[in-house]
Design a protein around this motif. Sequence first.
Motif, mmCIF file in Angstrom:
data_model
loop_
_atom_site.group_PDB
_atom_site.id
_atom_site.type_symbol
_atom_site.label_atom_id
_atom_site.label_comp_id
_atom_site.label_asym_id
_atom_site.label_seq_id
_atom_site.Cartn_x
_atom_site.Cartn_y
_atom_site.Cartn_z
ATOM 1 N N VAL A 23 0.856 -1.194 0.000
ATOM 2 C CA VAL A 23 0.000 0.000 0.000
ATOM 3 C C VAL A 23 0.890 1.242 0.000
ATOM 4 C CG1 VAL A 23 -1.802 1.262 1.218
ATOM 5 C CG2 VAL A 23 -1.778 -1.241 1.266
ATOM 6 N N PRO A 24 0.688 2.170 -0.940
ATOM 7 C CA PRO A 24 1.564 3.348 -1.037
ATOM 8 C C PRO A 24 1.350 4.348 0.098
ATOM 9 C CG PRO A 24 -0.215 3.505 -2.630
ATOM 10 C CD PRO A 24 -0.314 2.132 -2.033
ATOM 11 N N PHE A 25 2.337 5.211 0.292
ATOM 12 C CA PHE A 25 2.288 6.196 1.375
ATOM 13 C C PHE A 25 1.064 7.103 1.263
ATOM 14 C CE2 PHE A 25 3.183 10.582 2.712
ATOM 15 C CZ PHE A 25 3.281 10.367 4.081
ATOM 16 N N LYS A 26 0.774 7.584 0.051
ATOM 17 C CA LYS A 26 -0.339 8.507 -0.130
ATOM 18 C C LYS A 26 -1.640 7.907 0.383
ATOM 19 C CE LYS A 26 -2.932 11.034 -3.674
ATOM 20 N NZ LYS A 26 -3.054 11.323 -5.137
ATOM 21 N N THR A 27 -1.853 6.630 0.102
ATOM 22 C CA THR A 27 -3.068 5.958 0.534
ATOM 23 C C THR A 27 -3.127 5.855 2.055
ATOM 24 O OG1 THR A 27 -3.210 4.667 -1.505
ATOM 25 C CG2 THR A 27 -4.389 3.808 0.407
#
Length: 263
Positions: free
Chosen positions: A143-147
């Motif tokens: 899961v990416p940081f932005k999410t």
Amino acid sequence: MTVFDAVLLGLLQALGEFLPISSSAHLVLLPYFRGMEYQGIAFDIMLHAATLLAVLLYFAKDWFILIKNGLTKPFAPQGRMLWYLAAATVPAGLAGLFLKDTAEHAFRNPLMIAACLMVFAGILWWADRRAGDREETADIFSVPFKTVFLIGCAQALAIMPGVSRSGITITAALLLGLTRGVSARISFLLSAPIIAGAAAVEVTHLSTGDFNAALVWGFVSAFLGALIVIGGLMKYIKTHSFDVFVYYRILLGLFIIGFYFWK
């Protein structure tokens, strides 16, 4: 406070902290309906400590991986997630720091709680419908940081009783494209630092005179209840939607409105 009330409040904390039904709403409403006095800071701290211990124990393997890799391999996928979670906790921490007094007074109006329960139930229903056909996975490390950070921003809304910390974080995760299982897992992991922070802020107010049988029973019921609730929900969402929680929130909101104008 009687032992019965302490156990009841402990179970409500366990149910509401991890099910998307709002623990703060239930802890505010129970004294309201039963004519009880506020249970006190010491009791609140012990309930938070109990649920914190439960989430740390249930996800001990995840925490071991997160902390170990976060400290030794901070740029690897399994190491970055620890720092993602830390950064995602900041918005809720700031909301608690600057809006705590407002939350304890203005946001505790029964009609506002009812509105939050129902409005955010509708958003959860919509988000869950969008996620229904996604293939489940157990991988949270991709899961990416932005999410993760946006989920943390949504968590800040839970300062209002009725929104539900787990409810709003799961909703945000679903809207951002995650599956039900991953959404719940990230929600639970995000709960640990914010619960710890809430308890740490108030722990300085404790004294030896605050400890009694009711407090102990409240802690035990919250801890055991939280373990059961976390495990039960993780299994439940493998084959079920969040509809039952949506319907419960709407019915509870309608009941609160009816009780408010009837009494």
